[in-house]
Design a protein around this motif. Structure first.
Motif, PDB file in Angstrom:
ATOM      1  N   ARG A  58       0.989  -1.112  -0.161  1.00 37.95           N
ATOM      2  CA  ARG A  58       0.015   0.064  -0.060  1.00 37.95           C
ATOM      3  C   ARG A  58       0.817   1.491   0.168  1.00 37.95           C
ATOM      4  N   GLN A  66      -6.267  11.789   5.289  1.00 40.57           N
ATOM      5  CA  GLN A  66      -7.884  10.788   6.169  1.00 40.57           C
ATOM      6  C   GLN A  66      -7.497   9.753   5.737  1.00 40.57           C
ATOM      7  N   CYS A  67      -7.081   8.394   4.850  1.00 43.85           N
ATOM      8  CA  CYS A  67      -7.858   7.458   5.093  1.00 43.85           C
ATOM      9  C   CYS A  67      -6.165   6.050   5.612  1.00 43.85           C
ATOM     10  N   TYR A  68      -4.960   7.324   5.859  1.00 44.84           N
ATOM     11  CA  TYR A  68      -3.973   6.426   6.614  1.00 44.84           C
ATOM     12  C   TYR A  68      -3.326   5.191   6.297  1.00 44.84           C
ATOM     13  N   ASP A  69      -3.254   5.167   4.817  1.00 44.89           N
ATOM     14  CA  ASP A  69      -2.960   3.956   3.490  1.00 44.89           C
ATOM     15  C   ASP A  69      -1.721   4.424   4.131  1.00 44.89           C
TER      16      ASP A  69
ATOM     17  N   ARG B 432     -10.532  -0.585   3.323  1.00 43.73           N
ATOM     18  CA  ARG B 432      -8.677  -0.876   3.281  1.00 43.73           C
ATOM     19  C   ARG B 432      -8.544  -1.540   4.206  1.00 43.73           C
ATOM     20  N   CYS B 433      -8.653  -0.235   5.399  1.00 42.03           N
ATOM     21  CA  CYS B 433      -7.805  -0.790   6.844  1.00 42.03           C
ATOM     22  C   CYS B 433      -8.313  -1.922   7.320  1.00 42.03           C
ATOM     23  N   TRP B 466      -8.191   2.932  10.678  1.00 38.51           N
ATOM     24  CA  TRP B 466      -7.222   3.933  11.112  1.00 38.51           C
ATOM     25  C   TRP B 466      -8.117   4.730  10.440  1.00 38.51           C
ATOM     26  N   CYS B 467      -8.929   4.700   9.413  1.00 42.26           N
ATOM     27  CA  CYS B 467     -10.050   5.439   8.924  1.00 42.26           C
ATOM     28  C   CYS B 467     -10.977   6.135   9.473  1.00 42.26           C
ATOM     29  N   ARG B 470     -13.656   6.478   6.873  1.00 43.85           N
ATOM     30  CA  ARG B 470     -13.933   6.913   6.156  1.00 43.85           C
ATOM     31  C   ARG B 470     -13.512   6.512   4.672  1.00 43.85           C
ATOM     32  N   MET B 471     -13.142   5.549   4.021  1.00 43.31           N
ATOM     33  CA  MET B 471     -13.169   5.154   2.566  1.00 43.31           C
ATOM     34  C   MET B 471     -14.601   3.957   2.538  1.00 43.31           C
ATOM     35  N   VAL B 500      -9.542  12.469  15.064  1.00 44.03           N
ATOM     36  CA  VAL B 500      -8.727  12.478  14.363  1.00 44.03           C
ATOM     37  C   VAL B 500      -7.907  11.201  15.637  1.00 44.03           C
TER      38      VAL B 500
END
Lengths: 106, 517
Positions: A58, A66-69, B432-433, B466-467, B470-471, B500
């Motif tokens: 990744r 925002q996505c922390y990827d 995704r996380c 983590w997000c 949001r995604m 956050v």
């Protein structure tokens, strides 16, 4: 016309002196003002993390924190958002594996 | 000067600046409300330094209020006016922006306003003091808030100008390196002058796609296709809203002609239904969609590329407000935005909002709302309700209404069709996380009976990473609702107690001197 153009040409960029960071030990050139993610993209590197379960690569996705990827290990500290952290001369970026705390055996 | 109190304007300057607001009489109360000690609250804390927040801060200062503006980024501008750091020496940043001159004028007014600019402040929650009703804005400082160094800012009123982030709908291969948000590609280009590849397909839905494609092409990328899931015919349903927003039409025409110049075809009613490659993008498959956004079998065409920039409109970033109980409204494109009154106040008194938090509408609308909100704040704090009836306030409200109508028409035209989940096979990751697949979510929604994103999260961990969803939030809500009578529901209103990630040590620390950084 557009094909040979670069983003720097487009905005007439005259950056300060480039400097070196490393990615998994390889030298990467960064420009002052670039984030770690931008410096890596500039070197054609799109992945600097592997996922916890699948071990999949990744990198930056949302580009705005925002996505922390884009989490990377920066100078030994895991879970830094590479799209927000500015690159500094001598930074050692390493691929973050999973949660980045393998050393703690958690 | 982070955290320091601002000086009130000199009476003469204020008089001149206040003229449009018909508020030229000296502000007797101004002295007592300007912070004279670190413990003294600001009149107004503005959260977000995009066009809405800047306009709000400038106007509030003009009207004699003390103002602190907090923003996560190092520089003002928000997402739309994101621009290179000074070290990159960009002589022509306007090459990546419409309306750059208008932004720099606003930025100059902000810099001259003596509002406190608290950059690198990531706000994680806002609380209200029980005894005197003042607000405390809690932030973590630093480029990415990793150090967890806390800061608190107290204020008598809060203006939320936190903008939006991009909505994503998953598809096979969307987690491969080289697939990036359309807004993300734009942000990395605007701030870092870099591209994710040399041959970039732009896909998804919404007017942002045209802007992204023309920027990428101007910066040297080949853009072999712009793939838009909607048809642009949707706009024809609202001819009146279109006719009253010539600026937006002009902008679209500029992007359209730029794409023609770069020979980039626009494929409407189509979507990327698969990304090919093992460790990075090598190609995408683009399929035709029916009216419900279901892919039409046998229409897939492969396009070679080394990157894909994708997004499906914007999601208002409102968790600070929903955490305080602010009411929301459904937008025509299936998101939640804050419900606001005619003067931009949320349903919680003392808390105003402007810009994308009230629904996506672009920077001109954001600036208009920011100014109107600041007038309303000044009217309340100074006890001068006449301010809100000034010619300027009425003009702003009229412009706001016109641009909101256009924004709603645009949102309706790009609303995801209910059939989009049929391009999503069970083995595609949705979260995704936490690496949760569509199959896992379908199982939770089917056999296990989950009917909303929250229950799916408890059963599968989708949205728990983590997000904080949001995604994947939009996708999970659609999948959870697919077995219900409605067929599709918008995601539940954004609820994240912490906006956050906050280290436990920070939460455990007692309140310190407000305003310290």
């Amino acid at each position: 016309m557009a094909r040979d153009r670069t983003p720097a040409d487009l905005v007439g960029a005259d950056p300060g002196p480039p400097f070196e960071i490393t990615f998994d030990g390889r030298p990467v050139t960064a420009l002052p003002g670039q984030s770690v993610a931008a410096a890596l993209w500039g070197a054609g590197i799109l992945a600097w993390r592997t996922t916890r379960n699948g071990g999949r690569p990744r990198g930056a996705f949302c580009g705005i924190g925002q996505c922390y990827d884009c989490l990377a290990t920066v100078n030994g500290e895991p879970n830094r958002r590479a799209c927000l952290v500015p690159a500094r001369p001598g930074d050692a970026i390493t691929t973050q594996e999973g949660h980045g705390h393998a050393g703690l055996a958690v | 000067m982070p955290g320091s109190p601002s000086e009130p304007y000199e009476a003469r300057e204020r008089c001149e600046a206040c003229e449009p607001y018909e508020a030229c009489e000296p502000y007797e109360g101004s002295q007592q409300h300007v912070a004279s000690a670190p413990s003294e609250p600001y009149d107004l804390a503005v959260i977000g330094a995009g066009p809405a927040g800047l306009a709000g801060a400038v106007t509030a200062r003009t009207l004699g209020l003390s103002v602190a503006l907090l923003d996560a980024a190092p520089r003002t501008g928000g997402q739309y006016f994101r621009h290179p750091a000074p070290g990159l020496g960009a002589a022509r940043p306007q090459a990546l922006h419409h309306d750059w001159a208008e932004f720099t004028a606003l930025r100059r007014r902000f810099e001259e306003s003596e509002a406190a600019h608290l950059a690198h402040h990531h706000v994680w929650t806002v609380t209200r003091q029980d005894d005197d009703g003042t607000w405390t804005v809690h932030a973590l400082t630093g480029p990415d808030a990793a150090s967890g160094t806390p800061a608190r800012v107290r204020a008598r009123a809060v203006l939320l100008a936190t903008g939006a982030y991009e909505r994503q709908l998953p598809f096979p291969g969307w987690t491969l390196p080289g697939v990036v948000g359309a807004g993300g590609a734009q942000a990395m280009l605007k701030a870092g002058l870099v591209l994710p590849g040399r041959r970039i397909v732009v896909a998804g839905s919404g007017p942002l796609l045209l802007a992204v494609a023309s920027s990428l092409a101007a910066a040297g990328a080949r853009v072999p296709a712009v793939v838009e899931a909607s048809g642009y015919l949707g706009y024809a349903r609202s001819p009146r809203a279109l006719a009253t927003s010539p600026h937006k039409l002009l902008e679209a025409a500029v992007h359209g002609s730029a794409l023609l110049r770069h020979r980039t075809p626009l494929r409407t009613r189509s979507a990327v239904t698969e990304v090919h490659g093992t460790d990075r993008v090598e190609a995408v498959t683009v399929s035709r969609l029916d009216r419900a956004w279901r892919p039409v079998p046998g229409t897939g065409r492969r396009i070679a590329c080394d990157a894909l920039a994708v997004g499906h409109g914007l999601v208002p970033q409102i968790e600070l407000a929903t955490g305080l109980g602010c009411a929301t409204r459904h937008t025509p494109d299936g998101t939640h935005a804050l419900a606001l009154d005619a003067l931009q106040e949320t349903s919680v008194p003392g808390l105003w909002a402007a810009g994308e938090t009230g629904g996506t509408g672009g920077w001109q609308l954001a600036r208009t709302e920011g100014e109107l909100a600041a007038i309303a704040v000044a009217a309340r704090l100074r006890g001068l309700p006449a301010l809100t009836r000034s010619r300027r306030a009425r003009d702003l409200a009229r412009r706001r209404d016109r641009m909101r109508a256009f924004a709603d028409a645009m949102a309706a035209a790009h609303a995801p069709g209910p059939g989009w989940t049929s391009w999503l096979p069970d083995d595609t990751e949705v979260c995704r996380c936490e690496e949760v697949t569509a199959g896992g979510i379908r199982e939770a929604a089917g056999e296990l009976g989950a009917r909303d994103a929250r229950t799916v999260k408890l059963l599968t961990r989708a949205g728990m990473g983590w997000c904080q969803g949001r995604m994947c939030g939009a996708a999970v809500a659609c999948l959870a609702a697919s077995g219900t009578a409605q067929g599709t529901v918008p995601p539940s209103a954004e609820r994240r107690p912490l906006a956050v990630p906050v280290p436990l040590g920070t939460l455990a620390t007692g309140p310190e001197e407000p305003g310290t950084t």
